[in-house]
Each structure stands twice: as C-alpha cells, then as structure tokens.
Design a protein around this motif. Structure first.
Motif, short mmCIF file in Angstrom:
data_model
loop_
_atom_site.label_atom_id
_atom_site.label_comp_id
_atom_site.label_asym_id
_atom_site.label_seq_id
_atom_site.Cartn_x
_atom_site.Cartn_y
_atom_site.Cartn_z
N LYS A 67 41.23 25.82 49.83
CA LYS A 67 39.78 26.27 50.33
C LYS A 67 39.91 26.40 51.79
N ASP A 69 40.93 27.20 55.85
CA ASP A 69 41.05 28.38 56.91
C ASP A 69 41.51 27.88 57.95
N ARG A 77 42.44 30.64 53.79
CA ARG A 77 41.48 31.28 52.81
C ARG A 77 41.18 32.92 53.09
#
Ligand code: SAM
Ligand code: FES
Length: 365
Positions: A67, A69, A77
């Motif tokens: 999940k 980034d 992600r």
C-alpha cells in the motif's frame, strides 16, 4: 585542519561517539586518504570482533504488492508498469528448503506492505519455518505494522526485524514520502520492535534526492543513540518509473565511508554490504567488506520473480539461481580474504562506554 579530521576518526574509534556537527564535518571534508584511514581502522575493529567471517542471509522477496508509495521506490503503489506477484506459502517454504541445503541459517522475508500477509498468515508461516529449521533465525522486513502485530510475530518465533528509518531528518522524510506516511510512526515502530525484544535493524539510503551531509550526520547520530543490532545502508539508485527518475545515484565513496564510520561507532554492528552497493559498482560488495561491513544477503527468491522486485533500475543478481548467487558471493568474499560461514550470524556483544549521557556506565548492546 586536516589533522583534526584524523583525530575525529581516532576519537570515534575510542569513544564510539561524536557530535552530529563532528559527523557532518567528516562528511563535508571527505578525501580518499581520510576514507582509507577510516577503512583501515574499521577493518581492524571488525576483525577483532568477527574475524574474517562474513554472515549470509537468504533473502526471500515474498511480495511486491503493497500500500505504500515512497517516492524513490520502483515497486511503489503508483507504478502501474510494475508486474505484481506474491509468493505462496509453499513457494516460500521451498526457498527455505533450498537455502538450508546451501548453508543458510537466516531467512529474511522481505516485501511490500501487502495486506494479504495478515498476522494469522505470517504466524503460521513463521511457525512452519521455525519448526522445520529450529537452528535458523527468521528476519522480517515487512514495513510498518501495529505493536500488537509485531508482538504476535515475535511470539510466533520471528527473531529479527529490519525497518530502515530511511532518514532521521523529519523534513527530508517528508520530501521522500507521500503525505500519508509519518516520520513519527516509523520511529515509533522501531522503538516498539526494540522493546518487544527483536534484534532490530534500521538504515538509510545514501545520496537520496534532497539529502545533505547534515541529514546524513543526523542518521549517524540516530544510529549511535538507537543502538540497533543491524543497520542496512546502500546508495539511492533511481528507478525510471518514479518521481525521482532524473536524480543521480548515491556514490560508492560516500557509502563506503559511512560503512566505516558505522563500524567504528559500533564494532558489533551487523552491517550488510548491500545489493545496491553491488549495483553501482561491480566490486561494490567486496569494497563494502573492506570498509567494515560483515554481512551479505544473497537472493533466494525464485528466479521467475526476481526481476519484478525492482526497487531501482539495473538491480544485480536477478538472473542467477540461488546456488549460483551463493557461490558467486563466496568467491567474491574469498577474493578479498574473507569467508562466508554457515551460522545464524547473531550480533556479538560489544561493550560500549556510554558517553552519550555523560555517564561512565558501560552498556552492552
Ligand atoms: N516494505 C519493507 C519496508 O518498508 O521496510 C521492506 C521493503 S523496502 C522495498 C526495502 C528498502 O529498499 C527500503 O527501506 C529502501 O531504503 C530501499 N529502497 C527502495 N527504493 C530504493 C532505491 N530507489 N534505491 C535504493 N534503495 C531503495
Ligand atoms: Fe516504500 Fe517501496 S513503497 S520502500
């Protein structure tokens, strides 16, 4: 002036501590002779604690789904071009079987923050590995989780946890991560891991975008005060499908110098010569050992998924079978006078005079 720098290295060697300003001065004024001086001292200190042994960890990249980034990371992600995979429990156990036969006594399960790997799934997996191979250590590197989760995984038998702090400079942390990620939470996770009883590893990238010598000095000071069992550092390397595609990679010279400083700061530290170091220079890992590192982490992941765990471009060791990867690293270590050992490779205790609080107490870490 130059003499002062050599004296700072001597002091770090004797007292295992410098001020953040002193660390920064060393980084600002790095020259090849200064790096050589620090490396020689680091090698002597490392040999006194670990001889010529190099510890190996079998790295199993269990999933590139997650999940998070982080702006620097190729498996973030937002990277739609990344082909995603997740290993099954059976595949992970097969990697361990293969690794055990090759002499690995530590397995590192690393991956993105993949919600498939609940506590239940991971506890089952850890239990199976530990009951089949009770003489092996299990290291997890699965990102930020709740304290309860870390506790459950520890109770299931996990021995070590790697969670790079990434940077000890909160402003830089914000520039490297999306809004949703918090510096404070990362630091809290590390504190929790240590309190629970894990052999805990932190770490940072060298030459990350916007990083300064002052931020790196803060990293050194953080490691000195946190006293982890392990510290993973490697150069930042750009990945074309990230917002940092246009930035330069960190340098070999700075990474090697930091390895030497970390060794002098903590002679017992488990300090890997990372794959990223081997990626920016064909002899990077050997040079890492010669600067004070004492751990290497050959890849045990199935060859079919290796290219998909692409944190940065041109990552090495993505084509070879595990056995080849291990024997290649054995040869490389032997070429510089060191040897890979079949051992869990726990951290050796080392007495550090605790000067940080101005007390004369000795602390074993
Ligand atoms: N999800 C776990 C975590 O967050 O700790 C483990 C996996 S993470 C992909 C492993 C480490 O790779 C990160 O902590 C980061 O320091 C490093 N890394 C990511 N992108 C990189 C890049 N472009 N260059 C060098 N190192 C990178
Ligand atoms: Fe955070 Fe990969 S998404 S390190």
């Amino acid at each position: 002036m130059q003499n002062n720098l050599y004296r700072l290295i001597d002091r770090l060697c004797d007292e295992h501590s410098l001020s953040a300003a002193e660390y920064e001065q060393l980084l600002d004024r790095l020259t090849p002779p200064l790096a050589e001086y620090a490396a020689q001292k680091a090698v002597a200190v490392r040999k006194a604690v670990y001889g010529t042994d190099v510890y190996v960890r079998g790295l199993i990249e269990i999933s590139n789904i997650g999940k998070n980034d982080c702006l620097y990371c190729g498996i973030r992600r937002s990277n739609r071009g990344c082909s995603r995979y997740r290993l099954s429990e059976q595949e992970i156990l097969s990697c361990c079987d293969e690794g055990y036969a090759l002499g690995f006594r530590t397995f590192v399960l690393q991956g993105g923050e993949d919600i498939f790997f609940t506590d239940e799934v991971l506890c089952g997996l850890i239990g199976k590995i530990k009951s089949k191979y009770p003489d092996c250590a299990v290291t997890l590197s699965l990102g930020e989780r709740s304290r309860e989760s870390y506790q459950a995984l520890f109770d299931a038998g996990a021995d070590r946890y790697l969670l790079r702090h990434e940077t000890a400079d909160p402003d830089l942390y914000k520039k490297l991560h999306p809004e949703a990620m918090s510096f404070d939470n990362r630091m809290q996770c590390l504190k929790n891991l240590k309190e629970i009883g894990y052999q805990t590893g932190c770490g940072f990238m060298v030459g990350a975008p916007h990083q300064t010598n002052r931020s790196l000095a803060a990293d050194l000071k953080f490691v000195e005060q946190f006293r982890p069992a392990m510290c993973g550092i490697g150069p930042f390397i750009p990945h074309a499908a990230t917002p940092f595609a246009q930035y330069h990679a960190g340098t070999l010279e700075m990474t090697l110098f930091l390895l030497s400083l970390l060794r002098l700061m903590d002679p017992g530290l488990l300090l890997p010569a990372t794959t990223a170091l081997g990626t920016i220079d064909p002899n990077g890992r050997e040079q890492g050992i010669l600067a004070g590192a004492n751990v290497v982490m050959p890849n045990l992941s199935p060859v079919t998924v290796r290219k998909k765990y692409e944190l940065y471009n041109n990552k090495i060791c993505t084509g070879e079978e595990s056995a080849q990867c291990k024997s290649c690293l054995s040869r490389r270590m032997e070429s510089v006078g060191y040897k890979i050992v079949t051992d869990r490779g726990d951290r050796k205790p080392f007495i550090i005079k605790n000067k940080i609080n101005g007390s004369n107490d000795n602390a074993t870490v």
